[in-house]
Design an enzyme around this catalytic site. Structure first.
Site, PDB file in Angstrom:
ATOM      1  N   SER A 257       0.855  -1.186   0.000  1.00 41.61           N
ATOM      2  CA  SER A 257       0.000   0.000   0.000  1.00 41.61           C
ATOM      3  C   SER A 257       0.895   1.242   0.000  1.00 41.61           C
ATOM      4  O   SER A 257       2.089   1.157   0.266  1.00 41.61           O
ATOM      5  CB  SER A 257      -0.877   0.015   1.250  1.00 41.61           C
ATOM      6  OG  SER A 257      -0.064   0.298   2.375  1.00 41.61           O
ATOM      7  N   LYS A 258       0.262   2.384  -0.257  1.00 41.68           N
ATOM      8  CA  LYS A 258       1.006   3.641  -0.265  1.00 41.68           C
ATOM      9  C   LYS A 258       1.668   3.895   1.089  1.00 41.68           C
ATOM     10  O   LYS A 258       2.811   4.312   1.183  1.00 41.68           O
ATOM     11  CB  LYS A 258       0.033   4.792  -0.561  1.00 41.68           C
ATOM     12  CG  LYS A 258       0.466   5.543  -1.791  1.00 41.68           C
ATOM     13  CD  LYS A 258      -0.298   6.797  -1.964  1.00 41.68           C
ATOM     14  CE  LYS A 258       0.520   7.631  -2.931  1.00 41.68           C
ATOM     15  NZ  LYS A 258      -0.158   8.227  -3.965  1.00 41.68           N
ATOM     16  N   ARG A 259       0.906   3.603   2.140  1.00 35.05           N
ATOM     17  CA  ARG A 259       1.405   3.844   3.498  1.00 35.05           C
ATOM     18  C   ARG A 259       2.622   2.947   3.775  1.00 35.05           C
ATOM     19  O   ARG A 259       3.623   3.382   4.330  1.00 35.05           O
ATOM     20  CB  ARG A 259       0.279   3.557   4.496  1.00 35.05           C
ATOM     21  CG  ARG A 259       0.491   4.116   5.874  1.00 35.05           C
ATOM     22  CD  ARG A 259      -0.763   3.898   6.735  1.00 35.05           C
ATOM     23  NE  ARG A 259      -1.261   2.524   6.596  1.00 35.05           N
ATOM     24  CZ  ARG A 259      -0.748   1.465   7.234  1.00 35.05           C
ATOM     25  NH1 ARG A 259       0.265   1.616   8.046  1.00 35.05           N
ATOM     26  NH2 ARG A 259      -1.263   0.263   7.061  1.00 35.05           N
TER      27      ARG A 259
END
Ligand code: GLU
Length: 496
Positions: A257-259
């Site tokens: 994910s981006k996080r």
């Protein structure tokens, strides 16, 4: 399957964020296919979604490709017979093609308002149906629809996907895939502001640009039946379709994910090409690594240069299964490529890393140091840590570090004093001249040579692990070495 016909392939990113490994690999495979067949590698910027377009991302993209050493033969900056290569500059072409499909009865004007579409979507949700267009405008008589368009009524153009039967599409890696046509939605091709969407723009461009093979991410596989229908609606021959495997996070569990991508940076790892460059990975190492994330040559060969890859790449050996990102392998490949570089070339690449670490590194000295550290570094950024002592005026080493194992402070000081005297007596400090008398000195002192050398290494370099000791001394220079040993002796004397 070796490709014999010249392949025209394109890398067609949407510059919305930083360029990551997955894009790098898609670009690489396209580049390899083009170069191995004497074809063309095209860069096309898919910036139809102006809201998400980010000029910094485009800059990052072109510098990433340049850094990887994958120049494009047609595209931004270089031009080509199918310019422009920015989709935002081709909107008129897409509009004409959308109209052509409408004329052929393969697309239709849709006047449904956002509120109507919303209501339909909600009803479908409640009925637990997958979201799909209601079909309301699909069969409006064309003359009537045209009148409404001419009168200025807001509209989009939708594809009139066949509803009966099924379609079988072919992916070169995955074989035939058959889907029921009723599951294919009447997707919007042209928005109400006249802007084309990917499904139309990419198909039109791939056709007009004579693309022979579409190599793109697996996330586009579900759209393939729609895309084949669009090709057929125009009556165009299809390219070969190749959907590349996705990358999974290092644990192998799911996509990143981006996080998680951001969090990864804090651990000194990154999936972004420019970060890897800044961390001291070589483009050669990164290319070797990503080439093998989804492709293999045989079970043995692991070292590939770009020319090797051009020669050996083979789309029939692409692996459709997802590949977990393995940073240990990146280190491994980077080490191999660091050792494979000619020392002078490696020195040239190391220089900015010494500078970044704050050293005023003389290029001539870096060139001489490089062979001493070439076997010992994994990334370019390791060099200042291992070899920064060459450029520091002094090394502040704690006296405790100069104690010889199982010897008192006085004995350790006596040993260092003797070593110093031996080196002072040498007419010049070269590795060849220093080693034998130092071994003899250790014998006389009744100390193992290794133990004495550890003390000298600490005193001279300030570190326990360093490039070969006597070669390092030679490069540091007689006066500096003697000064460092005297400073060490001073510190030791204060201990006893
Ligand atoms: N612009 C699309 C993307 O960035 C490209 C897909 C394709 O290669 O056709 O995902």
């Amino acid at each position: 399957m070796t490709q014999t016909n010249a392949a025209r392939v394109r890398f067609a990113p949407s510059p919305t964020g930083l360029t990551h490994l997955g894009s790098g690999r898609t670009a690489l495979y396209n580049y390899l296919l083009a170069h191995q067949t004497g074809g063309q590698f095209i860069l096309r910027i898919e910036d139809t979604d102006q809201k998400r377009f980010n000029p910094d991302a485009e800059q990052d993209l072109t510098s990433s490709l340049q850094w990887l050493g994958l120049p494009w033969g047609e595209g931004p900056g270089v031009g080509g017979p199918h310019a422009p290569y920015y989709q935002s500059q081709r909107m008129e072409i897409y509009r004409q093609h959308a109209e052509e499909l409408v004329e052929r009865g393969k697309a239709f004007y849709c006047f449904c308002t956002p509120a109507e579409l919303d209501a339909v979507r909600k009803a479908q949700q409640e009925a637990k149906q997958p979201p799909h267009y209601s079909g309301k405008c699909r069969d409006l008589p064309l003359a009537e629809a045209k009148q409404r368009v001419a009168a200025g009524e807001t509209h989009v153009v939708r594809f009139k996907a066949p509803k009966d039967g099924s379609i079988t599409v072919h992916d070169e890696l995955r074989g035939d895939i058959t889907v029921e046509n009723r599951t294919i939605d009447d997707r919007v091709l042209l928005k109400s502001d006249g802007h084309a969407l990917y499904h139309l723009a990419a198909m039109v461009d791939d056709h007009l640009m004579d693309i022979t093979h579409v190599l793109r991410g697996e996330e586009w596989l579900p759209s393939l039946p729609l895309h084949v229908h669009i090709y057929e609606a125009f009556g165009w021959p299809q390219p070969k379709w190749i959907h590349l495997s996705v990358f999974l996070k290092p644990s192998g569990k799911g996509k990143m994910s981006k996080r998680e991508t951001e969090a990864m940076k804090l651990t000194g790892q990154s999936i972004f090409i420019q970060d890897l460059a800044a961390m001291g990975y070589l483009p050669e190492g990164v290319l070797n690594w990503i080439a093998l994330m989804g492709w293999s040559y045989d079970d043995k060969t692991e070292f590939f240069t770009l020319p090797d890859l051009i020669e050996k790449f083979d789309i029939s050996k692409l692996n459709p299964s997802p590949a977990a990102i393995d940073f240990k392998k990146l280190d491994h490949f980077n080490g191999l490529h660091i050792r494979a570089l000619p020392a002078e070339e490696l020195a040239r690449r190391l220089l900015p890393f010494f500078e970044k670490a704050g050293y005023q590194a003389d290029p001539a000295v870096v060139t001489r140091i490089t062979p001493l550290i070439q076997e010992r570094i994994v990334t370019l950024d390791d060099a200042p840590e291992i070899a920064g002592f060459f450029f520091r005026p002094s090394v502040d080493v704690p006296a405790e570090k100069l104690l010889i194992k199982d010897k008192s402070a006085a004995e350790s000081a006596a040993a260092l004093a003797k070593a110093l005297a031996v080196l002072e007596a040498l007419p010049e400090l070269t590795a060849a001249a220093a080693e034998a008398p130092m071994r003899a000195a250790a014998d006389e002192l009744g100390i193992k040579a290794g133990a004495l050398f550890t003390q000298l290494r600490n005193a001279t370099t300030g570190q326990e692990i360093s490039p070969p000791l006597f070669e390092s001394m030679e490069l540091i220079g007689r006066e500096t070495v003697l000064a460092r040993l005297r400073a060490g002796l001073d510190a030791l004397s204060k201990l006893s």
